[in-house]
Design a protein around this motif. Sequence first.
Motif, PDB file in Angstrom:
ATOM      1  N   HIS A 282      -2.429   0.789   2.950  1.00 47.16           N
ATOM      2  CA  HIS A 282      -0.978   0.872   2.786  1.00 47.16           C
ATOM      3  C   HIS A 282      -0.272  -0.280   3.489  1.00 47.16           C
ATOM      4  N   LEU A 283      -0.708  -0.624   4.686  1.00 42.70           N
ATOM      5  CA  LEU A 283      -0.074  -1.736   5.394  1.00 42.70           C
ATOM      6  C   LEU A 283      -0.243  -3.031   4.624  1.00 42.70           C
ATOM      7  N   GLN A 284      -1.431  -3.268   4.097  1.00 40.82           N
ATOM      8  CA  GLN A 284      -1.646  -4.502   3.352  1.00 40.82           C
ATOM      9  C   GLN A 284      -0.804  -4.519   2.078  1.00 40.82           C
ATOM     10  N   GLN A 285      -0.668  -3.367   1.429  1.00 41.94           N
ATOM     11  CA  GLN A 285       0.223  -3.290   0.268  1.00 41.94           C
ATOM     12  C   GLN A 285       1.646  -3.648   0.662  1.00 41.94           C
ATOM     13  N   MET A 286       2.094  -3.070   1.780  1.00 41.32           N
ATOM     14  CA  MET A 286       3.454  -3.330   2.247  1.00 41.32           C
ATOM     15  C   MET A 286       3.661  -4.816   2.527  1.00 41.32           C
ATOM     16  N   LEU A 287       2.713  -5.422   3.233  1.00 41.34           N
ATOM     17  CA  LEU A 287       2.845  -6.834   3.576  1.00 41.34           C
ATOM     18  C   LEU A 287       2.787  -7.716   2.337  1.00 41.34           C
ATOM     19  N   ALA A 288       1.976  -7.340   1.363  1.00 44.19           N
ATOM     20  CA  ALA A 288       1.858  -8.142   0.145  1.00 44.19           C
ATOM     21  C   ALA A 288       3.157  -8.168  -0.648  1.00 44.19           C
ATOM     22  N   THR A 289       3.975  -7.110  -0.543  1.00 49.23           N
ATOM     23  CA  THR A 289       5.262  -7.123  -1.237  1.00 49.23           C
ATOM     24  C   THR A 289       6.243  -8.082  -0.579  1.00 49.23           C
ATOM     25  N   GLN A 290       5.910  -8.552   0.645  1.00 50.66           N
ATOM     26  CA  GLN A 290       6.790  -9.458   1.376  1.00 50.66           C
ATOM     27  C   GLN A 290       6.236 -10.875   1.463  1.00 50.66           C
ATOM     28  N   ASP A 291       4.920 -11.017   1.287  1.00 51.26           N
ATOM     29  CA  ASP A 291       4.267 -12.318   1.345  1.00 51.26           C
ATOM     30  C   ASP A 291       3.052 -12.247   0.429  1.00 51.26           C
ATOM     31  N   ALA A 292       3.140 -12.867  -0.739  1.00 52.87           N
ATOM     32  CA  ALA A 292       2.082 -12.763  -1.742  1.00 52.87           C
ATOM     33  C   ALA A 292       0.739 -13.262  -1.226  1.00 52.87           C
ATOM     34  N   ALA A 293       0.752 -14.164  -0.245  1.00 57.14           N
ATOM     35  CA  ALA A 293      -0.503 -14.690   0.295  1.00 57.14           C
ATOM     36  C   ALA A 293      -1.340 -13.602   0.952  1.00 57.14           C
ATOM     37  N   LEU A 294      -0.713 -12.497   1.333  1.00 54.48           N
ATOM     38  CA  LEU A 294      -1.426 -11.412   1.987  1.00 54.48           C
ATOM     39  C   LEU A 294      -2.029 -10.423   0.994  1.00 54.48           C
ATOM     40  N   ALA A 295      -1.869 -10.692  -0.288  1.00 51.92           N
ATOM     41  CA  ALA A 295      -2.529  -9.885  -1.309  1.00 51.92           C
ATOM     42  C   ALA A 295      -3.884 -10.527  -1.607  1.00 51.92           C
ATOM     43  N   ASP A 296      -4.926 -10.074  -0.918  1.00 52.92           N
ATOM     44  CA  ASP A 296      -6.231 -10.696  -1.123  1.00 52.92           C
ATOM     45  C   ASP A 296      -6.902 -10.111  -2.368  1.00 52.92           C
ATOM     46  N   ALA A 297      -8.053 -10.669  -2.710  1.00 53.49           N
ATOM     47  CA  ALA A 297      -8.743 -10.268  -3.940  1.00 53.49           C
ATOM     48  C   ALA A 297      -9.102  -8.787  -3.921  1.00 53.49           C
ATOM     49  N   ALA A 298      -9.525  -8.282  -2.763  1.00 54.74           N
ATOM     50  CA  ALA A 298      -9.915  -6.874  -2.682  1.00 54.74           C
ATOM     51  C   ALA A 298      -8.733  -5.954  -2.973  1.00 54.74           C
ATOM     52  N   LEU A 299      -7.561  -6.320  -2.486  1.00 53.56           N
ATOM     53  CA  LEU A 299      -6.375  -5.505  -2.738  1.00 53.56           C
ATOM     54  C   LEU A 299      -6.023  -5.505  -4.218  1.00 53.56           C
ATOM     55  N   LEU A 300      -6.103  -6.654  -4.857  1.00 49.36           N
ATOM     56  CA  LEU A 300      -5.711  -6.751  -6.260  1.00 49.36           C
ATOM     57  C   LEU A 300      -6.724  -6.084  -7.185  1.00 49.36           C
ATOM     58  N   VAL A 301      -8.004  -6.187  -6.861  1.00 47.81           N
ATOM     59  CA  VAL A 301      -9.020  -5.501  -7.661  1.00 47.81           C
ATOM     60  C   VAL A 301      -8.841  -3.991  -7.567  1.00 47.81           C
ATOM     61  N   ARG A 302      -8.431  -3.535  -6.399  1.00 51.03           N
ATOM     62  CA  ARG A 302      -8.277  -2.107  -6.163  1.00 51.03           C
ATOM     63  C   ARG A 302      -7.227  -1.465  -7.067  1.00 51.03           C
ATOM     64  N   LEU A 303      -6.325  -2.254  -7.608  1.00 49.58           N
ATOM     65  CA  LEU A 303      -5.308  -1.722  -8.523  1.00 49.58           C
ATOM     66  C   LEU A 303      -5.928  -1.004  -9.710  1.00 49.58           C
TER      67      LEU A 303
END
Length: 257
Positions: free
Chosen positions: A213-234
């Motif tokens: 959840h924290l990484q999701q939150m941060l990714a909505t504020q800084d796209a660089a924090l959306a790593d491959a694992a987070l995006l695959v998890r979608l």
Amino acid sequence: ALAERHDAPEARRAALWGLWLHANMDGDNALALDLAQRFAASGDDVPAAAFAPVAARMLALSDQLVGRLAQAQRGCEQVLAGIGDNQPVVRTDLQFDPRVSARSTLARTLWLRGRSDEARAMAAEAVALAESIGHDLSLIYALALAAVPVALWTGELALAARHNEALQARAAARSLRLWELHGSGYARVLAQRGGLATGTPLPAGLHRLAGWHLQQMLATQDAALADAALLVRLDGEPAHWCTAELLRIRALRQQQA
């Protein structure tokens, strides 16, 4: 399982609440909703005045995270209408004052529904109430999950920085690692927004330390924090409160590849 075996309903509720909180922080939103529903169905043996606000707030947050925003808003408003503000209702066994946590959830829900002015005002209410009752964990919750992210989403960087300094100080004073990681993540976003390149480095494997959840939150504020694992998890566990933004980030990366 132990609580059920020994017919201990209060212990079972505490366990359900802990499992629900863990599922939320880990981004397992479908499981969290199921656990919230089980918790809400478990209160026949306790006074409704003490139980209902906690159960309703749990359901509202789970509704928000699976993308049922209208239900989430109604749930938060029902909690606040039912409790009022006259008596403190901190439940130390369940960590957060539901008046504060409901306002925090409502602030984020209002932002997600496009009502930014109301979101800012509600986040401020959550912080002010937590400060007035002198309950540090409720204040940390309001800062980490409402005041800082709403200020970042609305572009109020100076306000976000002030709130984040308070978050980091309180979390450090209480040695609360989870909330310290929230503060570090927001500090990284603020540094990047201020033109400091990558800003403050974050621990490797952030999701293993603080949940998805924290990484999701941060990714909505800084796209660089959306790593491959987070995006695959979608593809396996959509976090509907932020799915659109994460899909946008993934599409841009595929386009650039």
